[in-house]
Design a protein around this motif. Sequence first.
Motif, short mmCIF file in Angstrom:
data_model
loop_
_atom_site.label_atom_id
_atom_site.label_comp_id
_atom_site.label_asym_id
_atom_site.label_seq_id
_atom_site.Cartn_x
_atom_site.Cartn_y
_atom_site.Cartn_z
N GLU A 1 35.54 -34.17 106.45
CA GLU A 1 37.13 -33.80 105.99
C GLU A 1 36.75 -32.45 105.01
O GLU A 1 38.29 -31.57 104.89
N MET A 2 36.37 -32.72 104.66
CA MET A 2 36.22 -31.11 102.88
C MET A 2 36.38 -29.96 104.26
O MET A 2 37.14 -28.68 103.88
N SER A 3 35.63 -29.83 105.44
CA SER A 3 35.34 -28.62 106.29
C SER A 3 37.33 -28.57 107.08
O SER A 3 37.76 -27.12 107.26
N THR A 4 37.85 -30.02 107.19
CA THR A 4 38.70 -29.56 108.49
C THR A 4 39.75 -29.06 106.80
O THR A 4 40.91 -28.35 107.31
N VAL A 5 39.55 -29.16 105.38
CA VAL A 5 41.16 -28.92 105.01
C VAL A 5 41.16 -27.14 104.31
O VAL A 5 41.98 -26.57 104.46
N MET A 6 39.61 -26.75 104.56
CA MET A 6 39.81 -25.52 104.36
C MET A 6 39.41 -24.84 106.01
O MET A 6 39.89 -23.56 105.69
N GLY A 7 39.99 -25.82 106.64
CA GLY A 7 40.05 -24.36 107.99
C GLY A 7 39.10 -24.66 109.18
O GLY A 7 39.05 -24.21 110.59
N SER A 8 38.50 -25.98 109.53
CA SER A 8 37.17 -26.11 110.47
C SER A 8 35.84 -24.77 110.62
O SER A 8 35.38 -25.35 110.56
N ALA A 9 36.49 -23.56 110.97
CA ALA A 9 35.93 -23.61 111.64
C ALA A 9 36.29 -21.56 110.89
O ALA A 9 37.08 -21.32 110.11
N PRO B 1 44.26 -19.06 107.09
CA PRO B 1 42.87 -19.31 106.50
C PRO B 1 41.81 -18.52 105.84
O PRO B 1 42.52 -17.04 105.46
N ILE B 2 40.87 -19.01 104.64
CA ILE B 2 40.27 -18.19 104.21
C ILE B 2 39.71 -16.88 105.06
O ILE B 2 38.63 -17.62 105.85
N LYS B 3 39.73 -15.91 105.09
CA LYS B 3 38.84 -15.36 105.91
C LYS B 3 37.41 -14.58 106.05
O LYS B 3 36.02 -14.99 106.27
N PHE B 4 37.90 -14.33 104.38
CA PHE B 4 36.75 -13.84 103.66
C PHE B 4 36.39 -14.39 102.44
O PHE B 4 37.86 -14.17 101.61
N ILE B 5 35.36 -14.06 101.78
CA ILE B 5 35.12 -14.29 100.05
C ILE B 5 34.11 -13.50 99.41
O ILE B 5 33.37 -13.14 100.33
N GLY B 6 34.49 -12.55 98.25
CA GLY B 6 34.19 -11.89 97.50
C GLY B 6 33.43 -12.03 96.37
O GLY B 6 33.25 -12.84 96.18
N VAL B 7 31.80 -11.88 96.57
CA VAL B 7 30.89 -11.91 95.14
C VAL B 7 30.37 -10.79 95.27
O VAL B 7 30.17 -9.48 95.50
N GLY B 8 30.36 -10.25 93.68
CA GLY B 8 30.13 -9.41 92.45
C GLY B 8 30.89 -8.11 92.37
O GLY B 8 32.35 -8.49 93.30
N GLU B 9 30.27 -6.74 92.60
CA GLU B 9 31.31 -5.90 92.55
C GLU B 9 30.56 -4.77 93.82
O GLU B 9 31.26 -3.76 94.02
N LYS B 10 29.37 -5.02 93.96
CA LYS B 10 28.68 -3.79 95.01
C LYS B 10 29.21 -4.00 96.27
O LYS B 10 30.04 -5.19 96.55
N PRO B 11 29.19 -3.04 96.43
CA PRO B 11 30.34 -3.18 98.50
C PRO B 11 29.63 -4.40 99.48
O PRO B 11 30.58 -4.53 100.13
N GLU C 1 55.44 -17.06 101.79
CA GLU C 1 57.16 -17.00 102.20
C GLU C 1 57.57 -15.53 102.29
O GLU C 1 58.52 -15.92 103.15
N ALA C 2 57.40 -14.49 101.42
CA ALA C 2 58.00 -13.21 101.61
C ALA C 2 57.14 -12.54 102.97
O ALA C 2 57.46 -11.50 103.23
N LEU C 3 55.98 -12.58 103.11
CA LEU C 3 55.37 -11.54 104.39
C LEU C 3 54.82 -12.73 105.03
O LEU C 3 54.17 -14.07 104.86
N PRO C 4 54.33 -11.94 106.61
CA PRO C 4 53.68 -13.16 107.02
C PRO C 4 52.07 -12.99 107.33
O PRO C 4 51.89 -11.92 108.26
N LEU C 5 51.17 -13.04 106.37
CA LEU C 5 49.60 -13.25 106.48
C LEU C 5 48.97 -14.14 107.74
O LEU C 5 49.55 -14.96 107.52
N THR C 6 48.40 -13.17 107.66
CA THR C 6 47.28 -13.53 108.70
C THR C 6 46.34 -14.01 107.86
O THR C 6 45.53 -15.07 108.72
N GLY C 7 46.07 -13.71 106.30
CA GLY C 7 44.70 -14.88 106.01
C GLY C 7 44.83 -14.36 104.26
O GLY C 7 45.77 -13.90 104.49
N VAL C 8 43.71 -14.67 103.96
CA VAL C 8 43.20 -14.70 102.66
C VAL C 8 42.28 -14.31 102.26
O VAL C 8 40.36 -14.27 103.24
N VAL C 9 42.03 -13.17 101.36
CA VAL C 9 40.24 -13.56 100.98
C VAL C 9 40.12 -13.81 99.55
O VAL C 9 40.93 -13.07 98.38
#
Length: 455
Positions: free
Chosen positions: A81-89, A269-279, A238-246
């Motif tokens: 259920e946690m996985s489903t709330v965050m988007g399943s896949a 959907p959350i598409k990416f998560i960023g960690v730290g400053e490195k590329p 609501e202002a822009l047709p977003l396709t995802g979140v980082v």
Amino acid sequence: MFESLTQRLSGTIERLRGRGRLTEENIRESLREVRIALLEADVALPVVQALIERIKVRAVGQEVLKSLTPGQALIKVVRDEMSTVMGSAAADLNLNTSPPAVILMAGLQGAGKTTTVGKLAKHLKERRKKKVMVVSADVYRPAAIEQLRTLAEQVGVQFFPSSADQKPEAIVRAAIDDARKSYVDVLLVDTAGRTSIDDAMMAEIKALHAAVDPVETLFVVDAMTGQDAAVTAKHFSEALPLTGVVLTKTDGDARGGAALSVRYITGRPIKFIGVGEKPDGLDVFHPDRIASRILDMGDVLSLVEQVEQQVDQDKAKKLAEKVAKGKKFDLNDMRDQLEQMQNMGGLSGLMDKLPGVGQIPDHVKSQVTGKEVPRMVAIIGSMTLKERRNPALLNGSRRKRIASGAGVTPADVNKLMKQYQQMEKMMGKLGRGGMKGMMRGMKGMMGGRGGMPFR
């Protein structure tokens, strides 16, 4: 990320795991603890209510109460259920368009948009094998244009120049024309930071979006803002047709509320998560793996992928051949292994992907500061080539000299040598085909019962 949530939930989960029988009262009590843990982790209230209700419906049904192992069945329900709330896949980028595929990045000031553009460019170039160009339409902050130029050079992608006296639409149209001529696959567009209540700036990005018609519009948001991240993302969607979140700065967010709230509140959907400053600090967001990590089940799949991407395969092959031939594992080999571990984020970067980390006492986890591996590399660097090849030479006076050169104590050198001996023994057993012996050696190297390699 999720440190405090994992600590709260792991105790509840552990109590359930061994239960041979569950009652509705047991389940209600457990879900009350889960609810409190989620609220303390700054998960938005509507998300908590929906999640608990979904778990409850499944938990008091046949699936859990009639299971042979009801405790484990309930844990699986919570994870699902946690996985489903965050988007399943995992939600992939849609690059199925005639090149260049334009990706527009939007977000608040300070959310880490420009850094994320650099990280995403590296990801697309190395993992998706795309030819990438980046351009900055942030005409209000000339430093952002220079920052993006520097990042483009670092990650080895094309940079389209722009200046503060140009209009954002003109910049991006020119960049698209140049990208077509250069046969670029993906054009990443960095934009100025803005808030949803700044009407003029929102009108500007709406006009920019209409003019360039991007295939992806990603909203970059700071995870450390907690459930406010989801609210801000909703305003933008609501202002822009977003396709995802980082989600950025996830390494600084011990609670993890944003990750659990964004998808449910925005519908994006959350598409990416960023960690730290490195590329290379950008990961594809896998809801199922994140759910497992929150419940202290680890994230071994991501760890394996990380090893495949970041370990020097040639060095690994040479070491394997050396060990297989029965040659001695020396301190040069150990330094190579430590440097590769550091490339993957050091001990602290690997720990949150290992199962059972939530059960390690805080006083032990606090010993992992991120300085352990660089300190060990510095100690080996303070040795002569002869000493690295033949560690048996390291008597008391030599260890004192090495400690002085590395800025550590002789006790630190002794600890490193003890770990080297354990690694050498482990490699010897691996060379002789003894996998069980190697696993015992690894357990000893990590400090036996909860100890950490460097204090």
